[in-house]
Design a protein around this motif. Structure first.
Motif, PDB file in Angstrom:
ATOM      1  N   GLU A 120       0.817  -1.214   0.000  1.00 26.06           N
ATOM      2  CA  GLU A 120       0.000   0.000   0.000  1.00 26.06           C
ATOM      3  C   GLU A 120       0.853   1.267   0.000  1.00 26.06           C
ATOM      4  N   THR A 121       2.094   1.176   0.478  1.00 24.16           N
ATOM      5  CA  THR A 121       2.963   2.364   0.530  1.00 24.16           C
ATOM      6  C   THR A 121       4.065   2.298  -0.516  1.00 24.16           C
ATOM      7  N   ASP A 122       3.966   1.327  -1.417  1.00 23.03           N
ATOM      8  CA  ASP A 122       4.945   1.152  -2.491  1.00 23.03           C
ATOM      9  C   ASP A 122       6.365   1.003  -1.944  1.00 23.03           C
ATOM     10  N   ARG A 123       6.483   0.190  -0.910  1.00 19.92           N
ATOM     11  CA  ARG A 123       7.792  -0.153  -0.353  1.00 19.92           C
ATOM     12  C   ARG A 123       8.056  -1.636  -0.577  1.00 19.92           C
ATOM     13  N   THR A 124       9.272  -2.047  -0.271  1.00 18.31           N
ATOM     14  CA  THR A 124       9.660  -3.456  -0.345  1.00 18.31           C
ATOM     15  C   THR A 124      10.001  -3.934   1.060  1.00 18.31           C
ATOM     16  N   LEU A 125       9.409  -5.052   1.445  1.00 18.75           N
ATOM     17  CA  LEU A 125       9.680  -5.649   2.751  1.00 18.75           C
ATOM     18  C   LEU A 125      10.916  -6.538   2.631  1.00 18.75           C
ATOM     19  N   VAL A 126      11.922  -6.306   3.476  1.00 19.98           N
ATOM     20  CA  VAL A 126      13.201  -7.014   3.392  1.00 19.98           C
ATOM     21  C   VAL A 126      13.337  -7.943   4.601  1.00 19.98           C
ATOM     22  N   LEU A 127      13.386  -9.250   4.357  1.00 16.78           N
ATOM     23  CA  LEU A 127      13.491 -10.256   5.412  1.00 16.78           C
ATOM     24  C   LEU A 127      14.932 -10.712   5.591  1.00 16.78           C
ATOM     25  N   MET A 128      15.268 -11.156   6.797  1.00 16.79           N
ATOM     26  CA  MET A 128      16.522 -11.851   7.038  1.00 16.79           C
ATOM     27  C   MET A 128      16.406 -13.285   6.492  1.00 16.79           C
ATOM     28  N   PRO A 129      17.521 -13.923   6.134  1.00 19.67           N
ATOM     29  CA  PRO A 129      17.465 -15.262   5.525  1.00 19.67           C
ATOM     30  C   PRO A 129      16.681 -16.292   6.334  1.00 19.67           C
ATOM     31  N   LYS A 130      16.887 -16.326   7.660  1.00 22.26           N
ATOM     32  CA  LYS A 130      16.177 -17.345   8.449  1.00 22.26           C
ATOM     33  C   LYS A 130      14.671 -17.081   8.456  1.00 22.26           C
ATOM     34  N   ASP A 131      14.291 -15.801   8.357  1.00 20.88           N
ATOM     35  CA  ASP A 131      12.867 -15.483   8.301  1.00 20.88           C
ATOM     36  C   ASP A 131      12.255 -15.918   6.967  1.00 20.88           C
ATOM     37  N   TYR A 132      13.026 -15.758   5.909  1.00 20.02           N
ATOM     38  CA  TYR A 132      12.552 -16.224   4.612  1.00 20.02           C
ATOM     39  C   TYR A 132      12.438 -17.751   4.607  1.00 20.02           C
ATOM     40  N   ALA A 133      13.274 -18.415   5.400  1.00 23.92           N
ATOM     41  CA  ALA A 133      13.194 -19.871   5.521  1.00 23.92           C
ATOM     42  C   ALA A 133      11.851 -20.300   6.100  1.00 23.92           C
ATOM     43  N   TYR A 134      11.384 -19.593   7.144  1.00 29.38           N
ATOM     44  CA  TYR A 134      10.079 -19.912   7.726  1.00 29.38           C
ATOM     45  C   TYR A 134       8.965 -19.717   6.700  1.00 29.38           C
ATOM     46  N   LEU A 135       9.031 -18.616   5.991  1.00 32.37           N
ATOM     47  CA  LEU A 135       7.998 -18.320   4.998  1.00 32.37           C
ATOM     48  C   LEU A 135       7.996 -19.359   3.882  1.00 32.37           C
ATOM     49  N   THR A 136       9.188 -19.743   3.434  1.00 28.00           N
ATOM     50  CA  THR A 136       9.305 -20.742   2.370  1.00 28.00           C
ATOM     51  C   THR A 136       8.762 -22.094   2.813  1.00 28.00           C
ATOM     52  N   LYS A 137       9.136 -22.491   4.029  1.00 31.60           N
ATOM     53  CA  LYS A 137       8.698 -23.788   4.551  1.00 31.60           C
ATOM     54  C   LYS A 137       7.184 -23.835   4.696  1.00 31.60           C
ATOM     55  N   MET A 138       6.601 -22.726   5.151  1.00 30.85           N
ATOM     56  CA  MET A 138       5.151 -22.698   5.321  1.00 30.85           C
ATOM     57  C   MET A 138       4.443 -22.839   3.978  1.00 30.85           C
ATOM     58  N   GLY A 139       4.978 -22.199   2.959  1.00 27.95           N
ATOM     59  CA  GLY A 139       4.379 -22.306   1.634  1.00 27.95           C
ATOM     60  C   GLY A 139       4.482 -23.698   1.047  1.00 27.95           C
ATOM     61  N   LYS A 145      17.953 -20.203  -3.052  1.00 33.46           N
ATOM     62  CA  LYS A 145      16.639 -19.996  -3.668  1.00 33.46           C
ATOM     63  C   LYS A 145      16.404 -18.505  -3.922  1.00 33.46           C
ATOM     64  N   ALA A 146      16.737 -17.660  -2.929  1.00 29.28           N
ATOM     65  CA  ALA A 146      16.558 -16.219  -3.085  1.00 29.28           C
ATOM     66  C   ALA A 146      17.431 -15.682  -4.214  1.00 29.28           C
ATOM     67  N   ARG A 147      18.641 -16.194  -4.313  1.00 32.94           N
ATOM     68  CA  ARG A 147      19.536 -15.781  -5.417  1.00 32.94           C
ATOM     69  C   ARG A 147      18.925 -16.150  -6.760  1.00 32.94           C
ATOM     70  N   ASP A 148      18.420 -17.391  -6.864  1.00 36.32           N
ATOM     71  CA  ASP A 148      17.852 -17.846  -8.138  1.00 36.32           C
ATOM     72  C   ASP A 148      16.567 -17.081  -8.484  1.00 36.32           C
ATOM     73  N   GLN A 149      15.840 -16.643  -7.450  1.00 37.94           N
ATOM     74  CA  GLN A 149      14.619 -15.860  -7.683  1.00 37.94           C
ATOM     75  C   GLN A 149      14.928 -14.393  -7.981  1.00 37.94           C
ATOM     76  N   GLY A 150      16.184 -14.002  -7.790  1.00 36.46           N
ATOM     77  CA  GLY A 150      16.572 -12.614  -8.022  1.00 36.46           C
ATOM     78  C   GLY A 150      16.083 -11.663  -6.951  1.00 36.46           C
ATOM     79  N   ILE A 151      15.920 -12.158  -5.698  1.00 33.59           N
ATOM     80  CA  ILE A 151      15.392 -11.291  -4.639  1.00 33.59           C
ATOM     81  C   ILE A 151      16.405 -11.050  -3.513  1.00 33.59           C
ATOM     82  N   LEU A 152      17.678 -11.446  -3.706  1.00 31.96           N
ATOM     83  CA  LEU A 152      18.710 -11.096  -2.728  1.00 31.96           C
ATOM     84  C   LEU A 152      19.007  -9.606  -2.838  1.00 31.96           C
ATOM     85  N   LEU A 153      19.068  -8.943  -1.710  1.00 32.07           N
ATOM     86  CA  LEU A 153      19.242  -7.490  -1.715  1.00 32.07           C
ATOM     87  C   LEU A 153      20.524  -7.104  -0.989  1.00 32.07           C
ATOM     88  N   LEU A 154      21.392  -6.371  -1.650  1.00 31.14           N
ATOM     89  CA  LEU A 154      22.607  -5.851  -1.042  1.00 31.14           C
ATOM     90  C   LEU A 154      22.313  -4.552  -0.297  1.00 31.14           C
TER      91      LEU A 154
END
Length: 522
Positions: A325-344, A380-389
Motif C-alpha cells: 500500500e505504501t509502495d515499499r519493499t519488505l526485506v526479510l533476514m534469511p532465516k525469516d525467509y526460511a520460515y515463509l518458504t517452509k510454510m508455503g 533460492k533467493a539468489r535464483d529468484q533474483g530477490i537477494l538485496l545488497l
C-alpha cells in the motif's frame, strides 16, 4: 483404577507445558513438551548449554524434564517407576515453550500436530540444531573403546537417523507429504481407541490447535494457547476488506473450537490463563496493529525498520500488505525467509502471489558461512533474483521496510549513517517481562541512541527506563474478560488452569470446580 492427569510442568508458570492424561487402563497421551524458559535460565544461557553427549542425563539431573518412561533409548534413558503407555504426543503450536524438548521423546511415541505447526518446528530444528529440539532424530551411540572420547558420551552416528511417527492434521484441504526416510505416517484413528479431535484455534502463530478426546466417561479438552478474533460485525467487515477473507477465517478458529465443546459433558477443560494476572494488557487486535503501523509508514519518507517474529505469519502478512500500500519493499533476514518458504511448501494458501513477491526481498547478510536450510533459502533467493545488497537500501532508503529485531540489529551497520539518522523503528512484538529481557532492551536502546532512530511501540527515557506503548502489538493470548465469558458459556465440569501464574483468579470465579493439584485422579 481411575482416570488421572499429571501436570508435569506448566503449573503456576508461563510456558513449559507438559501434561500427561491417562485412562483407567493405563493408556494415555502427552499434551505438549515445551521448554520452560524460567527454569532453564536458572542453569543455562546462550553460551552455557546442556552437554550434547549427555543431554538427557544433564536435564534429568537438574530436574528440567520429568522422570517418566517417554525418552529415546539411544539417549540411554533410565527406567522409572510407573507403567503408563503413552500413545502420542500432541503439540498445540510451534512456540518453543510448547515444543522445545521434543528431540528427547521416544520415536515410538508419534507426534500429533497440524501441518503448519510441523513446518514451524521443522524449520526451528533445521536452523537451531540442538539435540533436545530436533525433529529429525540423529541416532546416538557410545564412543568406541579406542576413541579419545569418554565411553559414556553419546556421539552422533554419521548419516544415521531414527524414523519417528508423525500424524498430521491438515488445517486446509492440502495433504502434507512426509519424508519417508525420517517419518512413519500415522492416521488419527491409529492413536487413540476413543474419539479424538484436533481443532484449530487462533493464536499469534499460525497452525495453533487444541485437542478434544474422550477418556473413559469424560471429555478432556486442551486449549493450548489461544486468543479471540473480531467481536463485532464492523470489525469483521474491516478484516475482510483490508486483511482478506483468509485472515478473517483464521480469526474465527477459537470461536469454532469452543462451540464444538458446548455439548461435551462431563468435560475437563485444560485452559491457558496467561493474561489474567497482567494489568493493563493491550486490547489491540491484528486490525489495530495494521492500522497503526500503516499510519506511521505513510507519514515518513525515511527507512522503516520493523521488529516482529516472522513465525507470527499473520503479522508478516500485515506488514507485507503495508509495503504494497505504501509502495515499499519488505526485506526479510534469511532465516525469516526460511520460515515463509517452509510454510508455503506444506500449505499452498501461504504461498506468496506474484504481486507480493515483487514487494519482498531477502537481505544479503555479511555472514562467512551459510549452512543447512539457511544455505538452501539463500540459493533460492539468489535464483529468484530477490537477494538485496545494503547498497540498494543506502541508495533508496524510503523504498524499504527492513525486518530486524534485537538478534539481527547488527546488520544495520551495513547502512550509511545518513540513512539511519532519523529512520523509523516499529516494535511490533511482545514486551520485556523478565530481567534478562529488560537488560537486552537496555542494550538495544544504545543502538537506537547511537544512530538517532525514532522509535514507535517502545520508548527509552534519559534514566534508561523502557516503556512499551503496545499500539503495534496484539497479544497472542485471550483477555481475562473474554476467558471468563468463554468458560461461563462452555460450563465445564472441571477446570485445570495451566500456563498461568494466577490460579486464584480461576478459584475466585469457579470455586471447587478448579483443580489445583499437579497430580489428580477423577
Amino acid at each position: 483404577m481411575r482416570l488421572k492427569v499429571m501436570v508435569l510442568d506448566g503449573h503456576d508458570c508461563i510456558g513449559g507445558n507438559k501434561i500427561l492424561v491417562v485412562n483407567n487402563h493405563n493408556d494415555g497421551f502427552l499434551l505438549d513438551f515445551g521448554l520452560n524458559f524460567s527454569k532453564w535460565s536458572m542453569y543455562f544461557e546462550e553460551y552455557l548449554k546442556p552437554r550434547t553427549g549427555k543431554v538427557l542425563h544433564d536435564l534429568l539431573k537438574l530436574g528440567l524434564v520429568p522422570k517418566i518412561n517417554i525418552y529415546r533409548k539411544d539417549l540411554e534413558a533410565p527406567e522409572f517407576p510407573g507403567n503408563e503407555r503413552v500413545h502420542f504426543l500432541f503439540l498445540s503450536h510451534g512456540h518453543e515453550d510448547h515444543t522445545g524438548l521434543i528431540g528427547l521423546i521416544s520415536e515410538t511415541i508419534p507426534i500429533l500436530t497440524t501441518n503448519e505447526t510441523l513446518a514451524i518446528i521443522s524449520t526451528n530444528a533445521e536452523i537451531r540444531q540442538e539435540v533436545w529440539n530436533e525433529l529429525y532424530l540423529r541416532k546416538r551411540q557410545r564412543s568406541q573403546p579406542d576413541d579419545i572420547y569418554r565411553p559414556d558420551v553419546l556421539k552422533t552416528e554419521k548419516g544415521a537417523f531414527i524414523r519417528r511417527g508423525i500424524c498430521v492434521y491438515n488445517t486446509f484441504d492440502n495433504h502434507c507429504e512426509l519424508a519417508k526416510d525420517f517419518f512413519e505416517s500415522y492416521e488419527i484413528k491409529d492413536l487413540w481407541k476413543e474419539q479424538l479431535y484436533v481443532l484449530p484455534v487462533y493464536h499469534s502463530v499460525i497452525g495453533a490447535s487444541g485437542l478434544v478426546a474422550k477418556v473413559d466417561d469424560l471429555w478432556v479438552a486442551y486449549t493450548g494457547d489461544f486468543r479471540t478474533g473480531p467481536q463485532k460485525r464492523e470489525e469483521e467487515s474491516f478484516w475482510e476488506q483490508h486483511l482478506g477473507q483468509r485472515r478473517l477465517s483464521l480469526s474465527k478458529r477459537t470461536e469454532n473450537f469452543f462451540q464444538f465443546l458446548k455439548d461435551k459433558k462431563p468435560l475437563l477443560l485444560i485452559t491457558e490463563g496467561t493474561t489474567v494476572s497482567r494489568e493493563n494488557e493491550s486490547s489491540n487486535d491484528e486490525s489495530d496493529v495494521y492500522k497503526n503501523a500503516l499510519d506511521v509508514v505513510q507519514k515518513t519518507n525515511k527507512l522503516v525498520v520493523v521488529d516482529f517474529s516472522v513465525k507470527h505469519l499473520e503479522r508478516l502478512m500485515s506488514f507485507l500488505k503495508i509495503a504494497l500500500e505504501t509502495d515499499r519493499t519488505l526485506v526479510l533476514m534469511p532465516k525469516d525467509y526460511a520460515y515463509l518458504t517452509k510454510m508455503g511448501e506444506v500449505e499452498p494458501i501461504w504461498r506468496l502471489s506474484d504481486e507480493e513477491l515483487r514487494h519482498l526481498r531477502v537481505f544479503h547478510t555479511a555472514k562467512t558461512n551459510f549452512a543447512g536450510l539457511e544455505k538452501l533459502v539463500m540459493e533460492k533467493a539468489r535464483d529468484q533474483g530477490i537477494l538485496l545488497l545494503p547498497e540498494s537500501i543506502n541508495t533508496h532508503p524510503s523504498s524499504y521496510m527492513l525486518c530486524a529485531g534485537y538478534w539481527e540489529f547488527q546488520n544495520i551497520l551495513d547502512l550509511d549513517e545518513s540513512v539511519l539518522q532519523g529512520s523509523v523503528y516499529i516494535h511490533s512484538s511482545s514486551e520485556a517481562y523478565t530481567e534478562e529481557q529488560q537488560m537486552d532492551f537496555q542494550r538495544f536502546g544504545n543502538w537506537i541512541k547511537k544512530f538517532c532512530i525514532k522509535t514507535y511501540g517502545v520508548e527509552f527515557d534519559e534514566k534508561g527506563s523502557i516503556i512499551f506503548t503496545r499500539e503495534f502489538h496484539a497479544s497472542g493470548h485471550v483477555s481475562a474478560e473474554k476467558l471468563q465469558q468463554i468458560i461461563d458459556e462452555v460450563d465445564p465440569t472441571l477446570i485445570l488452569p495451566v500456563h498461568t501464574t494466577f490460579r486464584d483468579w480461576f478459584v475466585e470465579r469457579w470455586g471447587n470446580r478448579v483443580i489445583q493439584e499437579d497430580f489428580f485422579q477423577i
